[in-house]
Enzyme design. Structure first.
Site, short mmCIF file in Angstrom:
data_model
loop_
_atom_site.label_atom_id
_atom_site.label_comp_id
_atom_site.label_asym_id
_atom_site.label_seq_id
_atom_site.Cartn_x
_atom_site.Cartn_y
_atom_site.Cartn_z
N TRP A 31 41.34 114.23 107.78
CA TRP A 31 40.28 113.27 108.15
C TRP A 31 39.28 113.10 107.01
O TRP A 31 38.78 112.00 106.77
CB TRP A 31 39.58 113.74 109.43
N TRP A 88 19.63 96.98 119.59
CA TRP A 88 19.13 98.32 119.33
C TRP A 88 17.61 98.39 119.57
O TRP A 88 16.90 97.41 119.35
CB TRP A 88 19.39 98.74 117.88
N ASN A 98 30.28 121.22 114.92
CA ASN A 98 30.88 119.89 114.97
C ASN A 98 30.86 119.27 116.36
O ASN A 98 30.57 118.07 116.53
CB ASN A 98 32.32 119.93 114.45
N TRP A 157 29.68 108.79 112.01
CA TRP A 157 28.67 108.07 112.78
C TRP A 157 29.22 106.76 113.33
O TRP A 157 28.97 106.40 114.50
CB TRP A 157 27.43 107.82 111.92
#
Length: 461
Positions: free
Chosen positions: A268, A296, A337, A378
């Site tokens: 990854w 937002w 994590n 993110w």
């Protein structure tokens, strides 16, 4: 005597499995160089936590070079300009460097190569970003087929040994590491990091050896923050104190779900670099354009929203698992994590604050802050990315905390709750909630409904 060879270190602070160093050593006397360049990255210069790690990693590299009677030349300034000065001062013929893929480093490499002999080598990833392509010849955008292709194509190559070094007749001038003031002093906020980390190449290999003894349990333990079965190799990897090839080789004899899961996570990391190779400014904007219209809640437009962002940053949201993670991050420069996902999801979906505010905070506070991995993770959580979960998948932090047995983790990082039994600590309510622990910024059900309404608004429903 042949012309000396410059080795330009950046995020590859090691002597073993260092292709640039090996090539330089084969061609002449070696001048190792590190340039503290805060100009070339623009607004992406290293954050405070990374600078703390950098100081200690450079110090470790200096000690390793001293064993060869060599030294690390330290310069500060724009990389291409400083390298040009060094070439003029030393008569060096070639600059050897490990290739980097952040957009500012790619531009710097082009600039250096225009006027100097620059030799670039692979070495920070399992495979060079962009080298794996689909049947149509395009780079991969989805992880699963990328990983399958990598497993088919991964070259079988043993990590390189540490080379012997020939010394130059004369050394150029060097800054002192202390003069860079990378360590915090007023105030000194790094006490938790000093307690949590050993830094440098030797420390990285010691950590790998420790993880090798635990990797069989990784599939289960990696999700349990109270146990912390993670490898804790991420900052060592980020600064290049150890290579993914060395890790892959060390785990060669390990089979089972734990080892396979960890291999996929190393892959990854390669995938994230593959993404920024295709989309150099991926951390700055939504990959999926429709999220540019997402409503937002902007912290720059209201003090209440700004206060909520700060509460998240400081671990005062009223959600114990989120607060524990954010306080661990502030104290140690690292976060478990599983908790990273929970904390990121909370900012994005419970508080409806743009993921870029979280990415920016992590960039400054993580010792493993990585341009590609940080943004890819993110955007995965927010649903805005090239390969991501859907936005309506909203994590429930309270049930996640209980599911993954986070009670002792919360006790460690949220001492206000340490006296509570397991059944209450994940979501203390009523008189079980200590007076010095904040109320929830928003209830889970209310937050979920608000987030789904915002998603429907974006879609025009």
């Amino acid at each position: 005597m042949t012309a000396p060879q410059i080795v330009w270190f950046r995020r590859d602070l090691r002597l073993r499995d260092q292709a640039a160093l090996c090539a330089a050593a084969e061609n002449g006397a070696v001048i190792p160089v590190y340039i503290l360049d805060d100009e070339t990255p623009g607004n992406r210069k290293m954050g405070g936590a990374s600078r703390w790690w950098l100081h200690n990693s450079l110090s470790a590299l200096q000690r390793s070079l001293a064993k060869h009677n060599s030294r690390l030349i330290l310069r500060r300034g724009e990389s291409a300009a400083e390298l040009a000065r060094l070439v003029e001062e030393t008569g060096a013929k070639t600059i050897h460097a490990i290739a980097h893929y952040e957009p500012w480093w790619r531009e710097a490499e082009k600039k250096v190569a225009q006027d100097m002999d620059l030799a670039l080598y692979d070495g920070n990833y399992l495979m060079p970003p962009g080298s794996l392509t689909t049947g149509s010849g395009d780079p991969y955008k989805i992880f699963t087929p990328f990983y399958r292709a990598m497993m088919r194509a991964l070259p079988q190559q043993s990590p390189r040994e540490e080379p012997s070094l020939t010394l130059p007749e004369n050394w150029p001038k060097s800054d002192s590491l202390e003069s860079w003031t990378l360590l915090p002093s007023a105030p000194d906020w790094a006490g938790g990091m000093r307690k949590s980390w050993e830094v440098g190449e030797d420390a990285a290999h010691a950590q790998l050896a420790d993880f090798g003894d635990r990797v069989s349990d990784y599939e289960n333990d990696r999700n349990l923050p109270s146990i912390d079965g993670s490898s804790r190799l991420s900052p060592h990897l980020h600064f290049g104190e150890i290579t993914p090839a060395q890790i892959w080789s060390a785990l060669e004899g390990h089979r089972g779900e734990g080892a396979e899961t960890y291999r996929s996570e190393i892959a990854w990391r390669d995938f994230a670099q593959n993404i920024i190779f295709q989309f150099p400014h991926y951390p700055d904007g939504n990959y999926r354009d429709r999220y540019d219209d997402f409503p937002w809640r902007n912290p720059n437009r209201g003090h209440v929203i700004a206060e909520e962002l700060e509460a998240w940053q400081m671990g005062k949201t009223g959600y114990p698992i989120v607060d524990a993670g954010m306080r661990q991050l502030w104290a140690t420069g690292w976060m478990h994590n599983r908790v990273r996902m929970i904390a990121a999801s909370f900012l994005i979906k419970h508080l409806l604050i743009d993921w870029r505010h979280g990415e920016e905070w992590f960039w400054d506070t993580l010792v493993d802050a990585d341009y590609g991995s940080n943004a890819t993770n993110w955007q995965w959580v927010s649903g805005t990315g090239v390969d991501s979960q859907m936005f309506p998948r909203i994590m429930a932090p309270l049930s996640q905390s209980e599911k993954f047995n986070a009670a002792d983790y919360i006790r460690e990082w949220v001492p206000e709750l340490a006296a509570l039994p397991d059944k209450d600590i994940h979501d203390p309510s009523g008189d079980k909630r200590p007076h010095d622990y904040p109320e929830k910024l928003i209830g889970h059900k209310e937050a979920r409904e608000r987030a789904l309404d915002a998603y429907r608004q974006m879609k025009g429903e």
